[in-house]
Design a protein around this motif. Structure first.
Motif, PDB file in Angstrom:
ATOM      1  N   VAL A 261       8.156   0.532  11.376  1.00  0.00           N
ATOM      2  CA  VAL A 261       7.215   1.294  10.553  1.00  0.00           C
ATOM      3  C   VAL A 261       7.631   1.253   9.084  1.00  0.00           C
ATOM      4  CG1 VAL A 261       6.455   3.651  10.040  1.00  0.00           C
ATOM      5  CG2 VAL A 261       6.347   2.788  12.379  1.00  0.00           C
ATOM      6  N   ILE A 262       8.914   1.408   8.831  1.00  0.00           N
ATOM      7  CA  ILE A 262       9.403   1.341   7.446  1.00  0.00           C
ATOM      8  C   ILE A 262       9.099  -0.029   6.844  1.00  0.00           C
ATOM      9  CG2 ILE A 262      11.476   1.324   6.001  1.00  0.00           C
ATOM     10  CD1 ILE A 262      12.624   3.470   7.906  1.00  0.00           C
ATOM     11  N   ASP A 263       9.315  -1.088   7.606  1.00  0.00           N
ATOM     12  CA  ASP A 263       9.026  -2.436   7.101  1.00  0.00           C
ATOM     13  C   ASP A 263       7.547  -2.588   6.748  1.00  0.00           C
ATOM     14  OD1 ASP A 263      11.645  -3.209   7.389  1.00  0.00           O
ATOM     15  OD2 ASP A 263      11.346  -4.243   9.307  1.00  0.00           O
ATOM     16  N   ILE A 264       6.662  -2.063   7.603  1.00  0.00           N
ATOM     17  CA  ILE A 264       5.224  -2.138   7.336  1.00  0.00           C
ATOM     18  C   ILE A 264       4.883  -1.376   6.055  1.00  0.00           C
ATOM     19  CG2 ILE A 264       2.952  -1.394   8.155  1.00  0.00           C
ATOM     20  CD1 ILE A 264       4.025  -1.887  11.022  1.00  0.00           C
ATOM     21  N   ILE A 265       5.449  -0.190   5.903  1.00  0.00           N
ATOM     22  CA  ILE A 265       5.173   0.634   4.724  1.00  0.00           C
ATOM     23  C   ILE A 265       5.667  -0.055   3.460  1.00  0.00           C
ATOM     24  CG2 ILE A 265       5.761   2.802   3.568  1.00  0.00           C
ATOM     25  CD1 ILE A 265       5.798   4.103   6.371  1.00  0.00           C
ATOM     26  N   PHE A 266       6.878  -0.577   3.499  1.00  0.00           N
ATOM     27  CA  PHE A 266       7.433  -1.238   2.318  1.00  0.00           C
ATOM     28  C   PHE A 266       6.627  -2.488   1.952  1.00  0.00           C
ATOM     29  CE2 PHE A 266      12.103   0.298   1.857  1.00  0.00           C
ATOM     30  CZ  PHE A 266      11.662   1.612   1.893  1.00  0.00           C
ATOM     31  N   GLU A 267       6.217  -3.231   2.974  1.00  0.00           N
ATOM     32  CA  GLU A 267       5.412  -4.431   2.708  1.00  0.00           C
ATOM     33  C   GLU A 267       4.089  -4.052   2.047  1.00  0.00           C
ATOM     34  OE1 GLU A 267       3.256  -8.101   5.150  1.00  0.00           O
ATOM     35  OE2 GLU A 267       4.581  -6.709   6.198  1.00  0.00           O
ATOM     36  N   SER A 268       3.469  -2.986   2.535  1.00  0.00           N
ATOM     37  CA  SER A 268       2.198  -2.551   1.964  1.00  0.00           C
ATOM     38  C   SER A 268       2.379  -2.078   0.525  1.00  0.00           C
ATOM     39  CB  SER A 268       1.596  -1.433   2.815  1.00  0.00           C
ATOM     40  OG  SER A 268       0.361  -1.021   2.289  1.00  0.00           O
ATOM     41  N   LEU A 269       3.426  -1.294   0.287  1.00  0.00           N
ATOM     42  CA  LEU A 269       3.688  -0.812  -1.073  1.00  0.00           C
ATOM     43  C   LEU A 269       3.957  -1.975  -2.020  1.00  0.00           C
ATOM     44  CD1 LEU A 269       5.981   2.267  -0.295  1.00  0.00           C
ATOM     45  CD2 LEU A 269       3.586   2.315  -1.046  1.00  0.00           C
ATOM     46  N   GLY A 270       4.571  -3.034  -1.520  1.00  0.00           N
ATOM     47  CA  GLY A 270       4.860  -4.195  -2.350  1.00  0.00           C
ATOM     48  C   GLY A 270       3.618  -4.916  -2.828  1.00  0.00           C
ATOM     49  N   ARG A 271       2.487  -4.675  -2.155  1.00  0.00           N
ATOM     50  CA  ARG A 271       1.226  -5.293  -2.566  1.00  0.00           C
ATOM     51  C   ARG A 271       0.436  -4.412  -3.530  1.00  0.00           C
ATOM     52  NH1 ARG A 271       1.065  -6.321   3.105  1.00  0.00           N
ATOM     53  NH2 ARG A 271      -0.548  -4.721   3.375  1.00  0.00           N
ATOM     54  N   MET A 272       0.953  -3.212  -3.817  1.00  0.00           N
ATOM     55  CA  MET A 272       0.268  -2.282  -4.704  1.00  0.00           C
ATOM     56  C   MET A 272       0.961  -2.253  -6.063  1.00  0.00           C
ATOM     57  SD  MET A 272      -0.182   0.823  -1.908  1.00  0.00           S
ATOM     58  CE  MET A 272      -1.178   1.878  -2.981  1.00  0.00           C
ATOM     59  N   ASP A 273       0.222  -1.842  -7.098  1.00  0.00           N
ATOM     60  CA  ASP A 273       0.906  -1.639  -8.372  1.00  0.00           C
ATOM     61  C   ASP A 273       1.717  -0.343  -8.287  1.00  0.00           C
ATOM     62  OD1 ASP A 273      -0.673   0.661  -9.162  1.00  0.00           O
ATOM     63  OD2 ASP A 273      -2.283  -0.715  -9.696  1.00  0.00           O
ATOM     64  N   ASP A 274       2.536  -0.103  -9.311  1.00  0.00           N
ATOM     65  CA  ASP A 274       3.484   1.015  -9.238  1.00  0.00           C
ATOM     66  C   ASP A 274       2.877   2.382  -9.506  1.00  0.00           C
ATOM     67  OD1 ASP A 274       5.522  -0.638  -8.538  1.00  0.00           O
ATOM     68  OD2 ASP A 274       6.439  -0.749 -10.532  1.00  0.00           O
ATOM     69  N   ALA A 275       1.567   2.464  -9.652  1.00  0.00           N
ATOM     70  CA  ALA A 275       0.933   3.752  -9.935  1.00  0.00           C
ATOM     71  C   ALA A 275       1.196   4.771  -8.830  1.00  0.00           C
ATOM     72  CB  ALA A 275      -0.570   3.565 -10.143  1.00  0.00           C
ATOM     73  N   TRP A 276       1.384   4.307  -7.591  1.00  0.00           N
ATOM     74  CA  TRP A 276       1.610   5.230  -6.466  1.00  0.00           C
ATOM     75  C   TRP A 276       2.863   6.075  -6.663  1.00  0.00           C
ATOM     76  CZ3 TRP A 276       6.113   4.897  -3.677  1.00  0.00           C
ATOM     77  CH2 TRP A 276       6.836   3.702  -3.764  1.00  0.00           C
ATOM     78  N   LYS A 277       3.840   5.543  -7.397  1.00  0.00           N
ATOM     79  CA  LYS A 277       5.087   6.283  -7.613  1.00  0.00           C
ATOM     80  C   LYS A 277       4.879   7.548  -8.434  1.00  0.00           C
ATOM     81  CE  LYS A 277       7.972   2.112  -7.502  1.00  0.00           C
ATOM     82  NZ  LYS A 277       8.955   1.277  -8.250  1.00  0.00           N
ATOM     83  N   SER A 278       3.782   7.604  -9.196  1.00  0.00           N
ATOM     84  CA  SER A 278       3.505   8.763 -10.052  1.00  0.00           C
ATOM     85  C   SER A 278       2.663   9.826  -9.362  1.00  0.00           C
ATOM     86  CB  SER A 278       2.790   8.296 -11.334  1.00  0.00           C
ATOM     87  OG  SER A 278       3.585   7.378 -12.041  1.00  0.00           O
ATOM     88  N   VAL A 279       2.234   9.569  -8.137  1.00  0.00           N
ATOM     89  CA  VAL A 279       1.502  10.594  -7.385  1.00  0.00           C
ATOM     90  C   VAL A 279       2.424  11.803  -7.243  1.00  0.00           C
ATOM     91  CG1 VAL A 279       0.418  11.165  -5.184  1.00  0.00           C
ATOM     92  CG2 VAL A 279       0.119   8.879  -6.185  1.00  0.00           C
ATOM     93  N   PRO A 280       1.971  12.998  -7.623  1.00  0.00           N
ATOM     94  CA  PRO A 280       2.881  14.157  -7.688  1.00  0.00           C
ATOM     95  C   PRO A 280       3.696  14.418  -6.434  1.00  0.00           C
ATOM     96  CG  PRO A 280       0.819  14.679  -8.777  1.00  0.00           C
ATOM     97  CD  PRO A 280       0.634  13.325  -8.164  1.00  0.00           C
ATOM     98  N   PHE A 281       3.086  14.379  -5.243  1.00  0.00           N
ATOM     99  CA  PHE A 281       3.861  14.712  -4.044  1.00  0.00           C
ATOM    100  C   PHE A 281       4.910  13.644  -3.742  1.00  0.00           C
ATOM    101  CE2 PHE A 281       0.315  12.344  -2.038  1.00  0.00           C
ATOM    102  CZ  PHE A 281       0.985  11.526  -1.142  1.00  0.00           C
ATOM    103  N   ILE A 282       4.644  12.400  -4.158  1.00  0.00           N
ATOM    104  CA  ILE A 282       5.633  11.340  -3.959  1.00  0.00           C
ATOM    105  C   ILE A 282       6.775  11.493  -4.959  1.00  0.00           C
ATOM    106  CG2 ILE A 282       6.041   8.850  -4.016  1.00  0.00           C
ATOM    107  CD1 ILE A 282       3.139   8.456  -3.138  1.00  0.00           C
ATOM    108  N   ALA A 283       6.440  11.771  -6.214  1.00  0.00           N
ATOM    109  CA  ALA A 283       7.467  11.968  -7.242  1.00  0.00           C
ATOM    110  C   ALA A 283       8.377  13.141  -6.893  1.00  0.00           C
ATOM    111  CB  ALA A 283       6.800  12.184  -8.602  1.00  0.00           C
ATOM    112  N   GLU A 284       7.792  14.190  -6.345  1.00  0.00           N
ATOM    113  CA  GLU A 284       8.582  15.374  -5.965  1.00  0.00           C
ATOM    114  C   GLU A 284       9.531  15.034  -4.817  1.00  0.00           C
ATOM    115  OE1 GLU A 284       7.920  19.935  -4.305  1.00  0.00           O
ATOM    116  OE2 GLU A 284       6.203  18.738  -4.964  1.00  0.00           O
TER     117      GLU A 284
END
Length: 292
Positions: A261-284
């Motif tokens: 599951v972690i591998d799937i999540i990381f692979e998916s995130l690798g295809r996205m730009d870094d804007a997801w890192k600024s989502v408040p609940f993720i940053a927290e």
């Protein structure tokens, strides 16, 4: 009595429960998204006609929806709000546009908060896997979430006259009573439907008799996805738990491990730009994980 039931993936179970309780009623069911689309496009005029003839609406709140204007204004309404409970699955997060472990031909936005936070601070997959442990859950407030989410759910349904306090006490004797946050086991939906109709269409005697449906109602959501209750969380409620995800596309169920599951999540995130890192609940979450 003409009845329409409108909800999401739980519609078929509500339909079957009501049909069992009231076999003489004429009952139709529709998914919320489909119902709104049919009314917008006019592709099912028979659906709009049925709404105008209905005696009883059972389903989601109607405020601001096309359903409200199409429904017979004299129809009785039994409102059952959307069901969502993170108490047993506090790590489940939703990220728009994300292709998660359960994606099957389209984005399925459910993902792991710990995996998101760990990736945001540059953790490897192996380091992330090591974060799935009790002290991390404690820091993230996972153990506190059960109580607060139970209180929220009881209060939210209580606004519509649906008492769930006693039902919850029973559910808690049944181990992992949700497959994932929005997919409960069938007895949960049976109790919600029973309590929604109690005092209006079910008297005390009929309500008591209907308890037997907990044991006989088919579990329609058992063939959908399953997010495990993590072992340390499950132990707080007296059962074992685990780290096996179950993805059940038609005819080909597949188990996934934590590392998978972690591998799937990381692979998916690798295809996205870094804007997801600024989502408040993720940053927290990321900030919390930096101190672990």
């Amino acid at each position: 009595m003409k009845v329409i039931i409108v909800s999401n993936c739980v519609t078929s179970t509500y339909y079957e429960v009501v049909q069992t309780l009231f076999p003489d009623w004429t009952i139709k069911g529709a998914g919320f998204n489909e119902a709104e689309r049919w009314l917008e496009t006019g592709e099912k005029p028979e659906f709009e006609k049925y709404l105008k003839e209905c005696d009883l609406y059972i389903g989601w709140p109607l405020d601001g929806l096309r359903l409200a204007s199409a429904l017979n204004p004299d129809a009785e309404r039994v409102i059952i709000p959307e069901l969502y409970f993170r108490g047993l699955h506090p790590d489940v997060a939703m990220l728009d546009g994300f292709w998660g472990p359960f994606s099957e031909g389209a984005p399925h936005t459910q993902t792991s908060l710990i995996a998101l936070g760990a990736r945001a601070i540059g953790k490897t997959a192996e380091e992330t896997q090591a974060l799935f442990r009790e002290d991390v859950y404690e820091k993230l407030g996972y153990f506190d979430l059960y109580k607060t989410d139970r209180s929220r759910l009881v209060a939210e349904f209580g606004k519509y006259g649906i008492g769930l306090q006693d039902a919850f006490d029973y559910w808690e004797t049944q181990r992992d009573f949700f497959y994932i946050c929005h997919h409960p086991r069938s007895f949960v939906l049976v109790d919600i439907a029973r309590n929604a109709l109690k005092g209006r269409f079910l008297d005390e005697e009929a309500f008591a008799r209907s308890e037997s449906l907990r044991r006989t109602q088919p579990d329609r959501l058992a063939i959908s996805e399953v997010w495990p209750v993590y072992p340390e969380i499950a132990r707080r409620f007296g059962f074992e738990g685990g780290f096996t995800w179950l993805k059940q596309p038609q005819y080909a169920p597949r188990e996934m491990s934590l590392s998978g599951v972690i591998d799937i999540i990381f692979e998916s995130l690798g295809r996205m730009d870094d804007a997801w890192k600024s989502v408040p609940f993720i940053a927290e979450c990321a900030k919390t994980l930096e101190s672990v």
